[in-house]
Design an enzyme around this catalytic site. Structure first.
Site, mmCIF file in Angstrom:
data_model
loop_
_atom_site.group_PDB
_atom_site.id
_atom_site.type_symbol
_atom_site.label_atom_id
_atom_site.label_comp_id
_atom_site.label_asym_id
_atom_site.label_seq_id
_atom_site.Cartn_x
_atom_site.Cartn_y
_atom_site.Cartn_z
ATOM 1 N N GLN A 36 0.836 -1.220 0.000
ATOM 2 C CA GLN A 36 0.000 0.000 0.000
ATOM 3 C C GLN A 36 0.867 1.265 0.000
ATOM 4 O OE1 GLN A 36 -3.098 0.797 -0.445
ATOM 5 N NE2 GLN A 36 -3.860 -1.293 -0.648
ATOM 6 N N SER A 37 1.953 1.248 -0.734
ATOM 7 C CA SER A 37 2.856 2.399 -0.734
ATOM 8 C C SER A 37 2.262 3.602 -1.475
ATOM 9 C CB SER A 37 4.174 1.999 -1.406
ATOM 10 O OG SER A 37 4.925 3.154 -1.709
#
Ligand SMILES: Cc1ncc(COP(=O)(O)O)c(C=O)c1O
Length: 357
Positions: free
Chosen positions: A86-87
Protein backbone atom coordinates in the site's frame (compact mmCIF):
# COMPACT_ATOMS: atom_id res chain seq x y z
CA UNK A 1 -4.05 32.53 2.82
CA UNK A 2 -0.67 32.42 1.12
CA UNK A 3 -1.33 32.40 -2.62
CA UNK A 4 1.46 34.07 -4.56
CA UNK A 5 3.94 31.97 -6.52
CA UNK A 6 6.68 30.77 -4.26
CA UNK A 7 10.18 29.68 -5.19
CA UNK A 8 11.99 27.96 -2.32
CA UNK A 9 15.26 28.45 -4.17
CA UNK A 10 15.02 32.19 -3.47
CA UNK A 11 15.54 31.32 0.19
CA UNK A 12 17.71 28.25 -0.33
CA UNK A 13 19.67 29.00 -3.52
CA UNK A 14 21.59 25.72 -3.14
CA UNK A 15 18.44 23.92 -4.31
CA UNK A 16 19.14 25.27 -7.79
CA UNK A 17 22.10 22.91 -8.08
CA UNK A 18 19.71 19.93 -8.18
CA UNK A 19 17.59 19.02 -11.18
CA UNK A 20 13.87 19.03 -10.49
CA UNK A 21 10.69 18.65 -12.47
CA UNK A 22 7.43 20.19 -11.26
CA UNK A 23 4.89 17.48 -10.48
CA UNK A 24 2.77 19.09 -7.80
CA UNK A 25 1.12 22.39 -7.15
CA UNK A 26 2.25 24.76 -4.50
CA UNK A 27 2.43 26.45 -2.19
CA UNK A 28 0.15 24.07 -0.32
CA UNK A 29 -2.23 25.70 2.18
CA UNK A 30 -1.27 26.26 5.78
CA UNK A 31 -4.63 25.84 7.42
CA UNK A 32 -5.75 26.57 10.97
CA UNK A 33 -7.55 23.70 12.74
CA UNK A 34 -9.49 25.75 15.28
CA UNK A 35 -11.75 23.09 16.79
CA UNK A 36 -9.09 20.45 17.19
CA UNK A 37 -6.60 23.02 18.44
CA UNK A 38 -9.05 24.28 21.07
CA UNK A 39 -9.77 20.74 22.18
CA UNK A 40 -6.05 20.14 22.69
CA UNK A 41 -5.31 23.56 24.26
CA UNK A 42 -2.91 24.60 21.49
CA UNK A 43 -2.94 26.64 18.30
CA UNK A 44 -2.85 24.04 15.55
CA UNK A 45 -2.16 24.48 11.87
CA UNK A 46 -1.89 21.80 9.25
CA UNK A 47 0.39 22.12 6.26
CA UNK A 48 -1.74 20.51 3.58
CA UNK A 49 0.75 18.56 1.50
CA UNK A 50 -2.10 16.15 0.83
CA UNK A 51 -3.43 18.92 -1.44
CA UNK A 52 -0.49 19.23 -3.79
CA UNK A 53 -2.38 18.19 -6.85
CA UNK A 54 -1.06 14.92 -8.23
CA UNK A 55 -3.20 11.78 -7.84
CA UNK A 56 -4.50 12.35 -4.27
CA UNK A 57 -1.26 14.17 -3.36
CA UNK A 58 1.06 13.61 -0.45
CA UNK A 59 4.62 14.19 0.70
CA UNK A 60 6.08 11.88 -1.91
CA UNK A 61 5.20 14.36 -4.67
CA UNK A 62 7.82 16.81 -3.41
CA UNK A 63 10.36 13.97 -3.09
CA UNK A 64 9.63 12.63 -6.57
CA UNK A 65 10.21 16.05 -8.12
CA UNK A 66 13.92 15.69 -7.34
CA UNK A 67 14.21 12.01 -8.36
CA UNK A 68 12.35 12.68 -11.59
CA UNK A 69 14.59 15.69 -12.20
CA UNK A 70 17.60 13.39 -12.09
CA UNK A 71 15.83 10.78 -14.20
CA UNK A 72 15.02 13.38 -16.84
CA UNK A 73 18.60 14.66 -16.84
CA UNK A 74 19.75 11.05 -17.37
CA UNK A 75 17.41 10.63 -20.36
CA UNK A 76 15.21 8.04 -18.64
CA UNK A 77 12.01 6.69 -20.12
CA UNK A 78 11.20 4.33 -17.23
CA UNK A 79 11.32 4.72 -13.45
CA UNK A 80 11.61 1.85 -10.99
CA UNK A 81 10.53 2.10 -7.39
CA UNK A 82 9.97 -0.22 -4.43
CA UNK A 83 7.61 0.02 -1.47
CA UNK A 84 5.03 -1.68 0.70
CA UNK A 85 1.97 -3.11 -1.03
CA UNK A 86 0.00 0.00 0.00
CA UNK A 87 2.86 2.40 -0.73
CA UNK A 88 1.92 6.00 -1.47
CA UNK A 89 5.38 6.58 -2.93
CA UNK A 90 4.79 3.83 -5.49
CA UNK A 91 1.32 5.14 -6.40
CA UNK A 92 2.63 8.66 -6.89
CA UNK A 93 5.67 7.51 -8.89
CA UNK A 94 3.31 5.59 -11.18
CA UNK A 95 1.11 8.70 -11.59
CA UNK A 96 4.12 10.96 -12.17
CA UNK A 97 5.51 8.58 -14.80
CA UNK A 98 2.20 8.87 -16.69
CA UNK A 99 2.50 12.63 -16.58
CA UNK A 100 6.04 12.46 -17.98
CA UNK A 101 5.06 9.99 -20.71
CA UNK A 102 7.29 7.34 -19.13
CA UNK A 103 6.72 3.80 -17.85
CA UNK A 104 6.76 2.89 -14.16
CA UNK A 105 7.90 -0.50 -12.94
CA UNK A 106 6.91 -0.91 -9.32
CA UNK A 107 8.03 -3.50 -6.81
CA UNK A 108 5.54 -4.28 -4.06
CA UNK A 109 7.04 -5.69 -0.86
CA UNK A 110 5.37 -7.84 1.77
CA UNK A 111 5.95 -5.44 4.66
CA UNK A 112 2.62 -5.91 6.41
CA UNK A 113 1.28 -9.41 7.04
CA UNK A 114 -2.30 -8.89 5.90
CA UNK A 115 -4.35 -11.23 3.74
CA UNK A 116 -7.37 -8.96 3.63
CA UNK A 117 -8.43 -8.72 -0.05
CA UNK A 118 -9.12 -4.99 0.31
CA UNK A 119 -5.59 -4.38 1.58
CA UNK A 120 -4.19 -6.38 -1.30
CA UNK A 121 -6.25 -4.85 -4.08
CA UNK A 122 -7.91 -1.57 -3.10
CA UNK A 123 -6.45 1.87 -2.22
CA UNK A 124 -3.00 2.45 -3.66
CA UNK A 125 -2.85 -0.97 -5.37
CA UNK A 126 -5.96 -0.19 -7.40
CA UNK A 127 -4.40 3.13 -8.41
CA UNK A 128 -1.08 1.47 -9.40
CA UNK A 129 -3.09 -0.62 -11.85
CA UNK A 130 -5.05 2.41 -13.03
CA UNK A 131 -1.77 4.17 -13.87
CA UNK A 132 -0.69 1.13 -15.88
CA UNK A 133 2.42 0.40 -13.81
CA UNK A 134 4.35 -2.82 -14.41
CA UNK A 135 3.97 -4.68 -11.11
CA UNK A 136 6.61 -6.94 -9.54
CA UNK A 137 6.13 -8.65 -6.21
CA UNK A 138 8.95 -8.97 -3.69
CA UNK A 139 8.47 -11.39 -0.80
CA UNK A 140 10.61 -9.57 1.76
CA UNK A 141 9.72 -6.33 3.45
CA UNK A 142 12.45 -5.43 5.86
CA UNK A 143 15.56 -5.60 3.74
CA UNK A 144 16.07 -2.36 1.85
CA UNK A 145 19.33 -3.47 0.28
CA UNK A 146 17.79 -6.65 -1.11
CA UNK A 147 14.80 -4.67 -2.42
CA UNK A 148 17.14 -2.17 -4.12
CA UNK A 149 19.27 -4.97 -5.59
CA UNK A 150 16.20 -6.60 -7.07
CA UNK A 151 15.16 -3.28 -8.62
CA UNK A 152 18.65 -2.99 -10.12
CA UNK A 153 18.26 -6.47 -11.63
CA UNK A 154 14.92 -5.53 -13.19
CA UNK A 155 16.51 -2.32 -14.50
CA UNK A 156 19.35 -4.31 -16.11
CA UNK A 157 16.84 -6.51 -17.91
CA UNK A 158 14.93 -3.47 -19.15
CA UNK A 159 18.13 -1.76 -20.32
CA UNK A 160 19.00 -4.92 -22.29
CA UNK A 161 15.63 -4.50 -24.05
CA UNK A 162 16.50 -0.93 -25.01
CA UNK A 163 14.69 0.94 -22.26
CA UNK A 164 16.35 3.73 -20.25
CA UNK A 165 15.59 2.95 -16.64
CA UNK A 166 16.13 5.18 -13.61
CA UNK A 167 15.99 3.48 -10.21
CA UNK A 168 14.68 5.32 -7.15
CA UNK A 169 16.58 3.46 -4.45
CA UNK A 170 15.33 3.23 -0.91
CA UNK A 171 18.44 2.15 1.00
CA UNK A 172 20.73 4.25 3.14
CA UNK A 173 23.65 3.66 0.75
CA UNK A 174 22.04 5.94 -1.85
CA UNK A 175 21.80 9.75 -1.60
CA UNK A 176 18.50 11.17 -0.25
CA UNK A 177 17.73 13.45 -3.19
CA UNK A 178 14.01 13.34 -2.44
CA UNK A 179 14.60 15.00 0.92
CA UNK A 180 15.48 18.21 -0.92
CA UNK A 181 11.75 18.54 -1.54
CA UNK A 182 11.26 18.87 2.20
CA UNK A 183 14.05 21.39 2.61
CA UNK A 184 12.00 23.39 0.10
CA UNK A 185 8.81 22.68 2.08
CA UNK A 186 10.44 24.04 5.24
CA UNK A 187 11.23 27.26 3.38
CA UNK A 188 7.64 27.42 2.12
CA UNK A 189 6.19 26.89 5.61
CA UNK A 190 8.55 29.45 7.14
CA UNK A 191 7.48 32.00 4.53
CA UNK A 192 3.80 31.30 5.08
CA UNK A 193 4.11 31.82 8.82
CA UNK A 194 5.95 35.07 8.22
CA UNK A 195 3.34 36.21 5.75
CA UNK A 196 0.63 35.48 8.32
CA UNK A 197 2.75 37.23 10.97
CA UNK A 198 2.62 34.09 13.08
CA UNK A 199 5.27 32.24 15.07
CA UNK A 200 5.12 28.46 15.45
CA UNK A 201 6.77 26.64 18.34
CA UNK A 202 6.75 23.04 17.02
CA UNK A 203 6.53 21.09 13.78
CA UNK A 204 5.22 17.52 13.99
CA UNK A 205 5.54 15.09 11.08
CA UNK A 206 5.52 11.37 10.32
CA UNK A 207 8.98 9.80 10.18
CA UNK A 208 9.24 6.69 7.97
CA UNK A 209 12.13 6.52 5.50
CA UNK A 210 13.13 9.73 7.31
CA UNK A 211 13.50 11.84 4.17
CA UNK A 212 10.60 14.16 5.01
CA UNK A 213 11.90 14.56 8.56
CA UNK A 214 15.55 15.02 7.57
CA UNK A 215 14.73 17.34 4.67
CA UNK A 216 12.46 19.58 6.75
CA UNK A 217 14.98 19.73 9.57
CA UNK A 218 17.93 20.52 7.31
CA UNK A 219 15.89 23.11 5.40
CA UNK A 220 14.76 24.79 8.62
CA UNK A 221 18.27 24.93 10.05
CA UNK A 222 19.67 26.21 6.76
CA UNK A 223 17.24 29.12 7.18
CA UNK A 224 18.35 29.51 10.80
CA UNK A 225 14.84 28.54 11.83
CA UNK A 226 15.44 26.83 15.13
CA UNK A 227 12.01 25.24 15.54
CA UNK A 228 11.82 21.74 17.09
CA UNK A 229 10.82 19.19 14.45
CA UNK A 230 9.28 16.11 16.08
CA UNK A 231 9.23 12.94 14.00
CA UNK A 232 6.53 10.48 14.97
CA UNK A 233 7.92 7.02 14.19
CA UNK A 234 5.63 5.09 11.86
CA UNK A 235 7.96 2.31 10.79
CA UNK A 236 10.90 1.75 13.19
CA UNK A 237 11.67 2.19 16.86
CA UNK A 238 13.13 5.51 17.99
CA UNK A 239 16.42 3.70 18.62
CA UNK A 240 16.67 2.75 14.94
CA UNK A 241 15.08 5.91 13.58
CA UNK A 242 17.31 8.42 15.36
CA UNK A 243 20.62 7.47 13.65
CA UNK A 244 18.77 7.13 10.37
CA UNK A 245 17.36 10.66 10.52
CA UNK A 246 20.70 12.02 11.78
CA UNK A 247 22.55 10.50 8.84
CA UNK A 248 19.93 11.59 6.34
CA UNK A 249 19.83 15.16 7.72
CA UNK A 250 23.62 15.44 7.45
CA UNK A 251 23.43 14.15 3.89
CA UNK A 252 20.74 16.68 2.98
CA UNK A 253 22.82 19.43 4.56
CA UNK A 254 25.74 18.31 2.37
CA UNK A 255 23.49 18.35 -0.72
CA UNK A 256 22.71 21.95 0.27
CA UNK A 257 26.43 22.65 0.49
CA UNK A 258 26.31 23.09 4.26
CA UNK A 259 28.36 21.45 6.96
CA UNK A 260 27.75 21.13 10.69
CA UNK A 261 24.15 22.19 10.22
CA UNK A 262 22.53 19.46 12.29
CA UNK A 263 23.53 18.32 15.76
CA UNK A 264 22.23 15.25 17.59
CA UNK A 265 20.09 17.55 19.76
CA UNK A 266 18.12 18.56 16.64
CA UNK A 267 16.87 15.04 15.99
CA UNK A 268 13.65 14.38 17.89
CA UNK A 269 11.99 11.01 17.31
CA UNK A 270 9.07 9.55 19.22
CA UNK A 271 7.88 5.95 18.87
CA UNK A 272 5.20 6.18 21.57
CA UNK A 273 2.36 5.27 19.20
CA UNK A 274 4.22 2.80 16.96
CA UNK A 275 2.93 -0.44 18.53
CA UNK A 276 1.95 -2.97 17.23
CA UNK A 277 4.12 -1.92 14.30
CA UNK A 278 4.25 -0.56 10.76
CA UNK A 279 0.97 -0.65 8.91
CA UNK A 280 -1.05 -2.04 11.82
CA UNK A 281 -3.75 0.19 13.19
CA UNK A 282 -3.87 0.89 16.93
CA UNK A 283 -6.56 2.48 19.09
CA UNK A 284 -4.85 5.86 19.40
CA UNK A 285 -4.47 6.14 15.64
CA UNK A 286 -8.09 5.19 15.13
CA UNK A 287 -9.16 7.82 17.68
CA UNK A 288 -6.98 10.42 15.95
CA UNK A 289 -8.44 9.60 12.52
CA UNK A 290 -11.92 9.96 13.96
CA UNK A 291 -11.07 13.20 15.75
CA UNK A 292 -9.53 14.77 12.64
CA UNK A 293 -12.59 13.84 10.60
CA UNK A 294 -15.22 14.88 13.12
CA UNK A 295 -13.61 18.08 14.38
CA UNK A 296 -12.27 19.39 11.09
CA UNK A 297 -13.48 17.30 8.15
CA UNK A 298 -9.84 16.26 7.76
CA UNK A 299 -8.95 12.92 6.17
CA UNK A 300 -6.06 11.11 7.84
CA UNK A 301 -4.79 7.63 7.04
CA UNK A 302 -4.14 4.58 9.22
CA UNK A 303 -0.41 4.21 8.44
CA UNK A 304 1.10 7.71 8.52
CA UNK A 305 -0.97 10.80 9.21
CA UNK A 306 -3.44 9.23 11.64
CA UNK A 307 -0.52 7.84 13.61
CA UNK A 308 1.24 11.19 13.42
CA UNK A 309 -1.75 13.04 14.87
CA UNK A 310 -2.00 10.33 17.54
CA UNK A 311 1.65 11.02 18.43
CA UNK A 312 1.01 14.76 18.52
CA UNK A 313 -1.99 14.27 20.83
CA UNK A 314 0.06 12.07 23.12
CA UNK A 315 2.81 14.70 23.27
CA UNK A 316 0.21 17.31 24.27
CA UNK A 317 -1.24 14.99 26.91
CA UNK A 318 2.17 14.24 28.37
CA UNK A 319 3.21 17.92 28.38
CA UNK A 320 6.04 17.32 25.91
CA UNK A 321 4.14 19.85 23.80
CA UNK A 322 2.94 22.39 26.39
CA UNK A 323 -0.49 23.96 26.58
CA UNK A 324 -0.59 27.12 24.50
CA UNK A 325 2.01 25.81 22.04
CA UNK A 326 1.70 26.79 18.39
CA UNK A 327 2.06 23.64 16.37
CA UNK A 328 2.31 22.87 12.65
CA UNK A 329 1.10 19.35 11.85
CA UNK A 330 2.42 18.29 8.46
CA UNK A 331 -0.30 16.50 6.53
CA UNK A 332 1.69 14.14 4.34
CA UNK A 333 -1.26 12.56 2.50
CA UNK A 334 -1.80 8.81 2.31
CA UNK A 335 -5.59 9.01 2.12
CA UNK A 336 -6.09 6.20 -0.46
CA UNK A 337 -5.07 3.75 2.29
CA UNK A 338 -8.32 4.56 4.11
CA UNK A 339 -10.07 2.32 1.57
CA UNK A 340 -7.52 -0.47 1.87
CA UNK A 341 -8.07 -0.50 5.65
CA UNK A 342 -11.85 -0.52 5.45
CA UNK A 343 -12.11 -3.76 7.44
CA UNK A 344 -10.02 -2.34 10.30
CA UNK A 345 -11.76 1.00 10.37
CA UNK A 346 -15.37 0.10 9.78
CA UNK A 347 -16.30 -1.69 13.02
CA UNK A 348 -14.85 1.02 15.23
CA UNK A 349 -16.38 3.81 13.18
CA UNK A 350 -19.80 2.14 13.24
CA UNK A 351 -19.58 1.58 17.00
CA UNK A 352 -18.81 5.22 17.56
CA UNK A 353 -21.27 6.56 15.00
CA UNK A 354 -23.86 7.36 17.62
CA UNK A 355 -21.47 9.35 19.81
CA UNK A 356 -19.39 12.40 19.05
CA UNK A 357 -15.57 12.36 19.00
C1 LIG B 1 1.47 9.50 3.54
C2 LIG B 1 2.86 9.39 4.04
N1 LIG B 1 3.22 10.15 5.08
C3 LIG B 1 4.46 10.08 5.61
C4 LIG B 1 5.40 9.22 5.09
C5 LIG B 1 6.75 9.19 5.72
O1 LIG B 1 7.63 9.94 4.93
P1 LIG B 1 9.15 9.56 4.84
O2 LIG B 1 9.24 8.21 4.18
O3 LIG B 1 9.75 10.64 4.02
O4 LIG B 1 9.69 9.51 6.22
C6 LIG B 1 5.08 8.41 4.01
C7 LIG B 1 6.03 7.43 3.49
O5 LIG B 1 5.75 6.58 2.71
C8 LIG B 1 3.78 8.50 3.46
O6 LIG B 1 3.40 7.76 2.41
Amino acid sequence: MFQRAFDAAELLPELKAHPRVTLGQGPTPLELLPTLGEKLGITLWTKRDDCNGLAFGGNKVRQLEYYFGRAQAAGADTVLITGALQSNFVRLAAAAACRMGWRAEVQLEERVAKNDPLYRANGNVLLDHLFGAGIHFFPEGENERAADRNLDRIAERLAAQGRKPYVIHLGMDHPPYGALGYAAAAAETWSQLRELDEEATHVVLASGSGLTHAGFLAGARALEWDIPVAGICVRRSAELQRPRVEQRAEEVAALLGRESLIGPEDVDVDDGVLAPGYGHLNDETLAAIRLGARCEGLLLDPVYTGRCLAGLIRQVESGRIPQGARVVFLHTGGTPALFAYQRDLEPALMDAAAGRP
